[in-house]
Design a protein around this motif. Sequence first.
Motif, PDB file in Angstrom:
ATOM      1  N   UNK A 197      -9.936   0.687   7.273  1.00  0.00           N
ATOM      2  CA  UNK A 197     -11.061   0.457   6.523  1.00  0.00           C
ATOM      3  C   UNK A 197     -11.249  -1.038   6.245  1.00  0.00           C
ATOM      4  N   UNK A 198     -10.028  -1.973   6.430  1.00  0.00           N
ATOM      5  CA  UNK A 198     -10.149  -3.443   6.218  1.00  0.00           C
ATOM      6  C   UNK A 198     -10.745  -4.087   7.363  1.00  0.00           C
ATOM      7  N   UNK A 199     -10.533  -3.503   8.568  1.00  0.00           N
ATOM      8  CA  UNK A 199     -11.068  -4.113   9.644  1.00  0.00           C
ATOM      9  C   UNK A 199     -12.498  -3.615   9.731  1.00  0.00           C
ATOM     10  N   UNK A 200     -13.000  -2.615   9.212  1.00  0.00           N
ATOM     11  CA  UNK A 200     -14.365  -2.094   9.189  1.00  0.00           C
ATOM     12  C   UNK A 200     -15.277  -3.292   8.348  1.00  0.00           C
ATOM     13  N   UNK A 201     -14.658  -3.428   6.830  1.00  0.00           N
ATOM     14  CA  UNK A 201     -15.181  -4.142   5.874  1.00  0.00           C
ATOM     15  C   UNK A 201     -15.309  -5.759   6.395  1.00  0.00           C
ATOM     16  N   UNK A 249      -8.554  -0.051  -4.688  1.00  0.00           N
ATOM     17  CA  UNK A 249      -8.952   1.133  -4.554  1.00  0.00           C
ATOM     18  C   UNK A 249      -7.846   2.301  -4.369  1.00  0.00           C
ATOM     19  N   UNK A 250      -7.034   1.633  -3.478  1.00  0.00           N
ATOM     20  CA  UNK A 250      -5.801   2.344  -2.639  1.00  0.00           C
ATOM     21  C   UNK A 250      -4.592   2.375  -3.673  1.00  0.00           C
ATOM     22  N   UNK A 291       0.842  -1.189  -0.032  1.00  0.00           N
ATOM     23  CA  UNK A 291       0.099   0.270  -0.038  1.00  0.00           C
ATOM     24  C   UNK A 291       0.882   1.331   0.039  1.00  0.00           C
ATOM     25  N   UNK A 292       0.643   2.258  -0.594  1.00  0.00           N
ATOM     26  CA  UNK A 292       1.148   3.502  -0.520  1.00  0.00           C
ATOM     27  C   UNK A 292       1.445   3.982   1.111  1.00  0.00           C
ATOM     28  N   UNK A 333      -4.617 -11.599 -10.394  1.00  0.00           N
ATOM     29  CA  UNK A 333      -4.155 -10.591 -11.512  1.00  0.00           C
ATOM     30  C   UNK A 333      -4.825 -10.091 -12.613  1.00  0.00           C
ATOM     31  N   UNK A 334      -5.511 -11.106 -13.283  1.00  0.00           N
ATOM     32  CA  UNK A 334      -6.481 -10.779 -14.358  1.00  0.00           C
ATOM     33  C   UNK A 334      -7.287  -9.860 -14.011  1.00  0.00           C
ATOM     34  N   UNK A 335      -7.855  -9.924 -12.910  1.00  0.00           N
ATOM     35  CA  UNK A 335      -9.068  -8.898 -12.650  1.00  0.00           C
ATOM     36  C   UNK A 335      -8.424  -7.496 -12.348  1.00  0.00           C
ATOM     37  N   UNK A 336      -7.217  -7.437 -11.485  1.00  0.00           N
ATOM     38  CA  UNK A 336      -6.950  -6.091 -11.283  1.00  0.00           C
ATOM     39  C   UNK A 336      -5.746  -5.328 -12.143  1.00  0.00           C
ATOM     40  N   UNK A 337      -4.987  -6.110 -12.777  1.00  0.00           N
ATOM     41  CA  UNK A 337      -3.835  -5.664 -13.476  1.00  0.00           C
ATOM     42  C   UNK A 337      -4.331  -4.894 -14.847  1.00  0.00           C
ATOM     43  N   UNK A 338      -3.574  -3.763 -15.161  1.00  0.00           N
ATOM     44  CA  UNK A 338      -3.699  -3.121 -16.155  1.00  0.00           C
ATOM     45  C   UNK A 338      -3.645  -4.111 -17.613  1.00  0.00           C
TER      46      UNK A 338
END
Length: 467
Positions: A359-363, A415-416, A348-349, A434-439
């Motif tokens: 936010x991960x804890x909340x979700x 998202x982040x 994560x940045x 990878x297929x879902x999120x990669x450019x």
Amino acid sequence: MLNDADDDFLSRLDLPDAAFRETTEAYLKEPRGRYHGKGRVIAPGSTDEVSRLLRACHEAAVPVVPYSGGTGLVSGQIMESGAKPVILSLERMSEVRALHLTENVLVADAGCILADVQKAAADVDRLFPLSLASEGSARIGGLLGTNAGGVNVLRYGNARAQVLGLEAVLADGTVWNGLGRLRKDNTGYDLKDLLIGSEGTLGIITGASLRLMPRPAVEGAAIFAVHSPQAALDLLALVQGQVAEGVSAFELMHRQGLDFLAESGPEVRTPFAEQPDWMVLIDLGLPAGLSPDEALETLFEAAVEADLAYDGVIARSEAQRQEFWTMRETIPEGNRRTGSISSHDVSIPLSSIPHFIEEGRRRIAKLGDMRINCFGHLGDGNLHYNVFPGPGRKREEYANQQSEVKRTIHDLVHEMEGSISAEHGIGRAKVEDLARYADPTKLSMMRAIKQALDPQGILNPGVILET
């Protein structure tokens, strides 16, 4: 179409008897026990033998799964479906080939165990800084194939940064001799960087020229109890401002990991009578004439004054420093014994990490009764964000939620503007992710490279890219 590595094919291989190993369970399972593979183990003893094996596999269209130390956590070394592969083990290629001390270079076979390379460097008063919990069994070829990270990335970079040159065998048996020792070489594409992180899908790494570093004259460590992940991040900036490149590692830990160790073992010594919710392990390596104890004491005073830390323990001996690291490096074993619903190796940045954790804890709380152990290499933004059953429950009870948990965390990472794989690779376990999120353009370029170097698709089929 790929063919099985059948007995007739194996009998025609021009390899010595020593190359044919018994295919025990150790080669067919991975550390978490979630995948079970198949294949016939062959362990070449030289680059020439690797070349002859790959040439035969290429001609017969037999798949090849490279096997290094077997410590990978994303099933890159396990092939469950498809044609029966050759499992190409690097275990017989385990020699340090050369040391060039004036250049600070060590040339090693790809089958060298990381701890042995570290010792070879230490024996000549040098440091090979790649360090991780599995260093007693992980081998150089696999570590480079996955571009491994570990605890010292903050100071020294990941595996890629430790490499000056490679030797590798391509899918058709062609040997690329790229074992250069140059710091500067601008003669076109950097092929070593292409192979590092390719997880055995573009070629089999057989040797590497590795950078050695001066050993820090003095080392020290401390664990500070901090108020929150944001306080830990602010403390990182404070530490870097005061000791700059002297920070070797900066690890974030949550009390949940220590609670798991208390529940299921292994038993380790912890520095606090009452465990803080959040802690950081700071490791320093300084030049001669400087005192790590004094530096850490000054840092602690500054951290308390800035309301970032409220308690701390400074290691007063090398033995105590090692106790701190033993605690940190035993956390994954406590996790394994507890049994996670879903484990996530993400980056994560840095500035977004506190929000990601909350936010991960909340979700995850919305999904049901689950516990989270978040820990990792805060200095380089790599978190191990793992989700576990609620108290008294087993992960099998959550089998129908595993995909939803993983998707929830990976969606948040995306998202982040983070990465779903920080240091473990893609393997077979994360191909769909990878297929879902990669450019899409990135994926298209990767497929073109794979097609160019391995047109028959025999090298680790099903790893990284969908087949």
